[in-house]
Design a protein around this motif. Structure first.
Motif, short mmCIF file in Angstrom:
data_model
loop_
_atom_site.label_atom_id
_atom_site.label_comp_id
_atom_site.label_asym_id
_atom_site.label_seq_id
_atom_site.Cartn_x
_atom_site.Cartn_y
_atom_site.Cartn_z
N LYS A 1 88.39 32.66 -10.58
CA LYS A 1 87.29 32.95 -11.77
C LYS A 1 87.73 34.33 -11.98
N ILE A 2 87.86 34.32 -13.46
CA ILE A 2 87.79 35.86 -13.88
C ILE A 2 86.66 36.33 -14.15
N LYS A 3 86.19 37.54 -13.74
CA LYS A 3 84.69 37.89 -14.11
C LYS A 3 84.72 39.50 -14.00
N VAL A 4 83.85 39.77 -14.78
CA VAL A 4 83.57 41.44 -14.93
C VAL A 4 83.09 42.02 -13.46
N LYS A 5 83.78 43.22 -13.08
CA LYS A 5 83.32 43.67 -11.63
C LYS A 5 81.86 44.01 -11.72
N GLU A 6 81.18 43.93 -10.37
CA GLU A 6 79.73 44.02 -10.33
C GLU A 6 79.80 45.61 -10.13
N THR A 7 78.52 46.17 -10.92
CA THR A 7 78.20 47.60 -11.09
C THR A 7 78.32 48.01 -9.51
N SER A 8 77.54 47.34 -8.52
CA SER A 8 77.44 47.79 -7.18
C SER A 8 78.55 47.06 -6.37
N MET A 9 79.56 47.95 -6.03
CA MET A 9 80.87 47.52 -5.40
C MET A 9 80.66 47.66 -3.81
N ILE A 10 81.10 46.38 -3.16
CA ILE A 10 81.38 46.16 -1.81
C ILE A 10 82.66 46.71 -1.51
N ASN A 11 82.62 47.65 -0.33
CA ASN A 11 83.78 48.17 0.01
C ASN A 11 84.68 47.30 1.38
N THR A 12 85.96 47.03 0.97
CA THR A 12 86.82 46.31 1.84
C THR A 12 87.16 47.34 3.03
N LEU A 13 87.47 48.67 2.63
CA LEU A 13 87.69 49.57 3.50
C LEU A 13 86.96 50.81 3.24
N GLU A 14 86.29 51.44 4.39
CA GLU A 14 85.58 52.67 4.62
C GLU A 14 86.40 53.58 5.61
N ILE A 15 86.77 54.77 5.21
CA ILE A 15 87.31 55.68 6.10
C ILE A 15 86.57 57.12 5.99
N SER A 16 85.90 57.53 7.24
CA SER A 16 85.04 58.77 7.19
C SER A 16 85.51 59.79 8.13
N ASN A 17 85.99 60.96 7.67
CA ASN A 17 86.28 62.22 8.66
C ASN A 17 87.19 61.93 9.61
N LEU A 18 88.25 60.97 9.32
CA LEU A 18 89.31 60.49 10.30
C LEU A 18 90.26 61.85 10.89
N ALA A 19 90.32 61.79 12.25
CA ALA A 19 91.49 62.81 12.84
C ALA A 19 92.00 62.23 13.77
N LYS A 20 93.38 62.99 14.01
CA LYS A 20 94.14 62.78 14.93
C LYS A 20 95.17 63.58 15.16
N ASP A 21 95.13 64.28 16.45
CA ASP A 21 96.20 65.36 16.68
C ASP A 21 97.14 65.16 17.44
N TYR A 22 98.43 65.25 16.87
CA TYR A 22 99.55 65.19 17.57
C TYR A 22 100.44 66.50 18.42
N GLY A 23 99.61 67.20 18.02
CA GLY A 23 100.29 68.66 18.48
C GLY A 23 100.99 69.37 17.49
N ASP A 24 102.25 68.54 17.10
CA ASP A 24 102.91 69.32 16.03
C ASP A 24 102.62 68.76 14.68
N PHE A 25 101.42 67.79 14.57
CA PHE A 25 101.05 67.14 13.43
C PHE A 25 99.39 66.81 13.49
N ARG A 26 98.68 67.00 12.46
CA ARG A 26 97.26 66.61 12.67
C ARG A 26 96.84 65.97 11.43
N LEU A 27 96.23 64.82 11.38
CA LEU A 27 95.78 64.03 10.52
C LEU A 27 94.17 64.59 10.50
N GLU A 28 93.64 65.15 9.45
CA GLU A 28 92.26 65.90 9.58
C GLU A 28 91.49 65.51 8.42
#
Length: 312
Positions: free
Chosen positions: A16-43
């Protein structure tokens, strides 16, 4: 509004072809993600992917793209932050959300002694929504041999086999790590065409990383740029190309003050070229003496990656 391209026959749901809703539903939400490998940090990584859209994840080697994808899939444990898939915590509801995801690795790693039919027989029982008709449709669409052992597959065949396996349980979210890397132009186009066809379903979403920025430019609706473990931006593609531009002119226009109006700059015998994410501000500095051209994603990555860059 979505394109009116005819959907592939192996997808059984009506389109069904349709115009997107103004109020969007998120498939993916990422908030303040962090991972420390020592020599590299996802921050402090944060971005959202609305339902029904494609997001391209870009960045240089070692920027953190694969780490982000592995954290989403709970293959790597995060140290901080939250990941939600379909509105649910990706760890608390891991089994439920993974049933709705099709995941394709950058390098498919299967039982090489099996053929594709045998591999399907191994994987299918894990998915209650496995659809044999969809699998066979994808195999035919990609012209894949069922009886050929996987160790004899080319990289392109292996990638298409991975997509066929990933999509045969009616996945709502396709996550792919470098799906077009190392593929010849014909197969790359075939994979990108598949993305477009898959997205005829308004409730489907795709996240894929790629070093091939032209692929991202062709099919992505949103672009998230990661550098040194941090998100530089996460915007719609239109916003990116509206915000960034190349500024070109004679070297006589460059001094310490004018360079500060550019994110990165290089100069040569014939003049300079630099990047701005504030075209109005750059015009105020350089006026009509400079030329302002659209910037590609490759331009943006090149200039923002300069160690000597200055932020406007």
């Amino acid at each position: 509004m979505k394109s009116s391209m005819k959907c592939c026959p192996f997808f059984m749901t009506a389109v069904k072809i349709k115009v997107k809703e103004t109020s969007m539903i998120n498939t993916l939400e990422i908030s303040n993600l962090a991972k420390d490998y020592g020599d590299f940090r996802l921050e402090d990584v944060s971005f959202n992917l609305p339902q029904g859209y494609i997001m391209g994840l870009i960045g240089p080697n070692g920027a953190g793209k694969t780490t982000i994808i592995k954290i989403i899939m709970n293959l790597v444990m995060k140290q901080q932050g939250q990941v939600k898939l379909f509105g649910k915590d990706h760890q608390e509801y891991e089994v439920a959300v993974k049933k709705r995801i099709g995941f394709v690795y950058d390098t498919p790693n299967y039982y090489q002694h099996l053929n594709l039919r045998q591999l399907k027989n191994v994987v299918a029982p894990f998915y209650e929504n496995w659809d044999e008709a969809v699998f066979n449709g994808l195999v035919n669409h990609f012209n894949l041999p069922l009886k050929k052992t996987l160790k004899k597959f080319s990289k392109g065949m292996a990638m298409k086999a991975s997509i066929a396996i990933a999509m045969s349980h009616h996945a709502d979210f396709l996550i792919m790590d470098e799906p077009t890397s190392g593929l010849d132009p014909v197969i790359r186009r075939e994979v990108l065409d598949f993305f477009r066809e898959f997205m005829q379903h308004e409730d489907k979403s795709i996240l894929f990383s790629s070093h091939i920025t032209t692929d991202i430019e062709q099919v992505a609706d949103y672009i998230t740029y990661v550098q040194d473990g941090r998100v530089i931006f996460s915007k719609t593609k239109d916003e990116v190309f509206e915000d960034y531009a190349l500024v070109k002119g004679g070297n006589d226009l460059l001094d310490e003050d004018t360079k500060s109006a550019l994110l990165g700059v290089r100069s040569g015998a014939y003049g300079f070229e630099g990047l701005t994410h504030n075209v109005k501000g750059a015009r105020a500095v350089f006026g009509d003496s400079a030329i302002y051209d659209p910037a590609s994603l490759e331009d943006i990555m090149f200039f923002t990656g300069m160690k000597t860059r200055k932020v406007l």
